[in-house]
Design a protein around this motif. Structure first.
Motif, PDB file in Angstrom:
ATOM      1  N   ALA A 123       0.836  -1.207   0.000  1.00 35.62           N
ATOM      2  CA  ALA A 123       0.000   0.000   0.000  1.00 35.62           C
ATOM      3  C   ALA A 123       0.873   1.260   0.000  1.00 35.62           C
ATOM      4  O   ALA A 123       0.556   2.244  -0.680  1.00 35.62           O
ATOM      5  CB  ALA A 123      -0.937  -0.008   1.205  1.00 35.62           C
ATOM      6  N   GLY A 124       1.954   1.228   0.741  1.00 36.79           N
ATOM      7  CA  GLY A 124       2.865   2.376   0.774  1.00 36.79           C
ATOM      8  C   GLY A 124       3.500   2.638  -0.575  1.00 36.79           C
ATOM      9  O   GLY A 124       3.629   3.786  -1.000  1.00 36.79           O
ATOM     10  N   PHE A 125       3.906   1.564  -1.256  1.00 37.17           N
ATOM     11  CA  PHE A 125       4.486   1.734  -2.587  1.00 37.17           C
ATOM     12  C   PHE A 125       3.452   2.223  -3.578  1.00 37.17           C
ATOM     13  O   PHE A 125       3.755   3.033  -4.456  1.00 37.17           O
ATOM     14  CB  PHE A 125       5.133   0.436  -3.075  1.00 37.17           C
ATOM     15  CG  PHE A 125       6.496   0.208  -2.503  1.00 37.17           C
ATOM     16  CD1 PHE A 125       7.561   0.997  -2.884  1.00 37.17           C
ATOM     17  CD2 PHE A 125       6.708  -0.795  -1.577  1.00 37.17           C
ATOM     18  CE1 PHE A 125       8.830   0.794  -2.361  1.00 37.17           C
ATOM     19  CE2 PHE A 125       7.967  -1.007  -1.040  1.00 37.17           C
ATOM     20  CZ  PHE A 125       9.030  -0.215  -1.430  1.00 37.17           C
ATOM     21  N   LYS A 126       2.222   1.769  -3.459  1.00 43.10           N
ATOM     22  CA  LYS A 126       1.163   2.247  -4.360  1.00 43.10           C
ATOM     23  C   LYS A 126       0.902   3.729  -4.117  1.00 43.10           C
ATOM     24  O   LYS A 126       0.694   4.498  -5.062  1.00 43.10           O
ATOM     25  CB  LYS A 126      -0.108   1.420  -4.175  1.00 43.10           C
ATOM     26  CG  LYS A 126       0.008   0.032  -4.771  1.00 43.10           C
ATOM     27  CD  LYS A 126      -1.270  -0.760  -4.632  1.00 43.10           C
ATOM     28  CE  LYS A 126      -1.124  -2.140  -5.263  1.00 43.10           C
ATOM     29  NZ  LYS A 126      -2.344  -2.928  -5.168  1.00 43.10           N
ATOM     30  N   SER A 127       0.900   4.144  -2.865  1.00 47.75           N
ATOM     31  CA  SER A 127       0.705   5.552  -2.536  1.00 47.75           C
ATOM     32  C   SER A 127       1.864   6.400  -3.065  1.00 47.75           C
ATOM     33  O   SER A 127       1.646   7.470  -3.643  1.00 47.75           O
ATOM     34  CB  SER A 127       0.575   5.709  -1.015  1.00 47.75           C
ATOM     35  OG  SER A 127       0.495   7.065  -0.659  1.00 47.75           O
ATOM     36  N   ALA A 128       3.089   5.916  -2.884  1.00 44.31           N
ATOM     37  CA  ALA A 128       4.261   6.637  -3.387  1.00 44.31           C
ATOM     38  C   ALA A 128       4.218   6.732  -4.908  1.00 44.31           C
ATOM     39  O   ALA A 128       4.566   7.770  -5.483  1.00 44.31           O
ATOM     40  CB  ALA A 128       5.540   5.939  -2.933  1.00 44.31           C
ATOM     41  N   THR A 129       3.771   5.664  -5.557  1.00 48.49           N
ATOM     42  CA  THR A 129       3.663   5.672  -7.016  1.00 48.49           C
ATOM     43  C   THR A 129       2.670   6.736  -7.470  1.00 48.49           C
ATOM     44  O   THR A 129       2.926   7.475  -8.431  1.00 48.49           O
ATOM     45  CB  THR A 129       3.228   4.287  -7.527  1.00 48.49           C
ATOM     46  OG1 THR A 129       4.221   3.324  -7.140  1.00 48.49           O
ATOM     47  CG2 THR A 129       3.077   4.273  -9.036  1.00 48.49           C
ATOM     48  N   ALA A 130       1.547   6.830  -6.782  1.00 51.34           N
ATOM     49  CA  ALA A 130       0.543   7.840  -7.132  1.00 51.34           C
ATOM     50  C   ALA A 130       1.119   9.246  -6.979  1.00 51.34           C
ATOM     51  O   ALA A 130       0.920  10.105  -7.851  1.00 51.34           O
ATOM     52  CB  ALA A 130      -0.700   7.660  -6.273  1.00 51.34           C
ATOM     53  N   LYS A 131       1.845   9.498  -5.888  1.00 55.84           N
ATOM     54  CA  LYS A 131       2.455  10.819  -5.679  1.00 55.84           C
ATOM     55  C   LYS A 131       3.492  11.119  -6.759  1.00 55.84           C
ATOM     56  O   LYS A 131       3.564  12.235  -7.270  1.00 55.84           O
ATOM     57  CB  LYS A 131       3.106  10.886  -4.299  1.00 55.84           C
ATOM     58  CG  LYS A 131       2.130  10.977  -3.168  1.00 55.84           C
ATOM     59  CD  LYS A 131       2.845  11.022  -1.832  1.00 55.84           C
ATOM     60  CE  LYS A 131       1.861  10.982  -0.691  1.00 55.84           C
ATOM     61  NZ  LYS A 131       2.543  10.943   0.614  1.00 55.84           N
ATOM     62  N   LEU A 132       4.294  10.113  -7.082  1.00 55.55           N
ATOM     63  CA  LEU A 132       5.321  10.319  -8.108  1.00 55.55           C
ATOM     64  C   LEU A 132       4.703  10.573  -9.474  1.00 55.55           C
ATOM     65  O   LEU A 132       5.214  11.397 -10.245  1.00 55.55           O
ATOM     66  CB  LEU A 132       6.263   9.119  -8.153  1.00 55.55           C
ATOM     67  CG  LEU A 132       7.188   8.982  -6.942  1.00 55.55           C
ATOM     68  CD1 LEU A 132       7.894   7.642  -6.971  1.00 55.55           C
ATOM     69  CD2 LEU A 132       8.196  10.114  -6.892  1.00 55.55           C
ATOM     70  N   ASN A 133       3.616   9.891  -9.773  1.00 56.58           N
ATOM     71  CA  ASN A 133       2.923  10.136 -11.042  1.00 56.58           C
ATOM     72  C   ASN A 133       2.379  11.558 -11.086  1.00 56.58           C
ATOM     73  O   ASN A 133       2.428  12.215 -12.126  1.00 56.58           O
ATOM     74  CB  ASN A 133       1.811   9.117 -11.261  1.00 56.58           C
ATOM     75  CG  ASN A 133       2.355   7.757 -11.650  1.00 56.58           C
ATOM     76  OD1 ASN A 133       3.439   7.648 -12.207  1.00 56.58           O
ATOM     77  ND2 ASN A 133       1.595   6.720 -11.367  1.00 56.58           N
ATOM     78  N   GLU A 134       1.864  12.039  -9.950  1.00 59.88           N
ATOM     79  CA  GLU A 134       1.382  13.427  -9.884  1.00 59.88           C
ATOM     80  C   GLU A 134       2.544  14.403 -10.115  1.00 59.88           C
ATOM     81  O   GLU A 134       2.395  15.400 -10.813  1.00 59.88           O
ATOM     82  CB  GLU A 134       0.732  13.703  -8.527  1.00 59.88           C
ATOM     83  CG  GLU A 134      -0.601  13.030  -8.329  1.00 59.88           C
ATOM     84  CD  GLU A 134      -1.135  13.204  -6.913  1.00 59.88           C
ATOM     85  OE1 GLU A 134      -0.549  13.977  -6.121  1.00 59.88           O
ATOM     86  OE2 GLU A 134      -2.142  12.549  -6.596  1.00 59.88           O
ATOM     87  N   GLN A 135       3.694  14.094  -9.500  1.00 62.07           N
ATOM     88  CA  GLN A 135       4.855  14.966  -9.681  1.00 62.07           C
ATOM     89  C   GLN A 135       5.341  14.954 -11.120  1.00 62.07           C
ATOM     90  O   GLN A 135       5.704  16.008 -11.667  1.00 62.07           O
ATOM     91  CB  GLN A 135       5.981  14.551  -8.737  1.00 62.07           C
ATOM     92  CG  GLN A 135       5.703  14.871  -7.291  1.00 62.07           C
ATOM     93  CD  GLN A 135       6.830  14.448  -6.378  1.00 62.07           C
ATOM     94  OE1 GLN A 135       7.799  13.826  -6.800  1.00 62.07           O
ATOM     95  NE2 GLN A 135       6.698  14.786  -5.107  1.00 62.07           N
TER      96      GLN A 135
END
Length: 158
Positions: A123-135
């Protein structure tokens, strides 16, 4: 036949029925043991299957996060190349050097904070992936808008 002789076949009949009863009892025990072994195998297979599925999900999340991080890095590099190239030249201009001073204001932008792929679970990696995609999307959008701003400043030169 005497009573003793008749008793012998009766005893043999009782012994045969007792042996049949014992065989049935043993087969019930064997069936119970087999059932327990089958259930244990199913449970072990289920646990290993779940672990394999969980590990696959985790590995997919890590890979997706790494890919998103690479996209952010590429978008950041594109943005920084523009900032350090044409945008720095345009930012060096003063209001006296351009016809429209408001074009210079468009050159100052606050950058997002890079967080990277730091997580302990799927879940943490999925959340980080979402943030990185936004960036990555932010950098791509602001690279385009910064290019437009640089073009506007350059077009506004006296």
């Amino acid at each position: 036949m005497s009573a003793g002789q008749q008793a012998v076949p009766a005893n043999n009949a009782n012994n045969a029925s007792n042996e049949g009863a014992q065989k049935k009892h043993m087969s019930k025990a064997a069936v119970a043991i087999i059932a327990v072994v089958v259930v244990a195998i199913i449970v072990v297979a289920g646990v290993f299957g779940f672990r394999a599925y969980s590990d696959a999900q985790y590995n997919n999340a890590v890979a997706a996060c790494a890919a998103a991080s690479e996209n952010v890095r590429n978008a950041t590099n594109d943005y920084n190349n523009l900032v350090n190239g044409d945008a720095s030249e345009a930012a060096a201009l003063t209001k006296k050097d351009v016809k429209d001073a408001s074009t210079l204001d468009a050159l100052s932008v606050e950058l997002p904070v890079y967080e990277g792929c730091v997580a302990d679970d799927t879940a943490g990696f999925k959340s980080a992936t979402a943030k990185l995609n936004e960036q990555a999307d932010w950098y791509k959008a602001y690279t385009q808008s910064l290019q437009k701003a640089v073009d506007a400043v350059n077009a506004s030169k006296k």
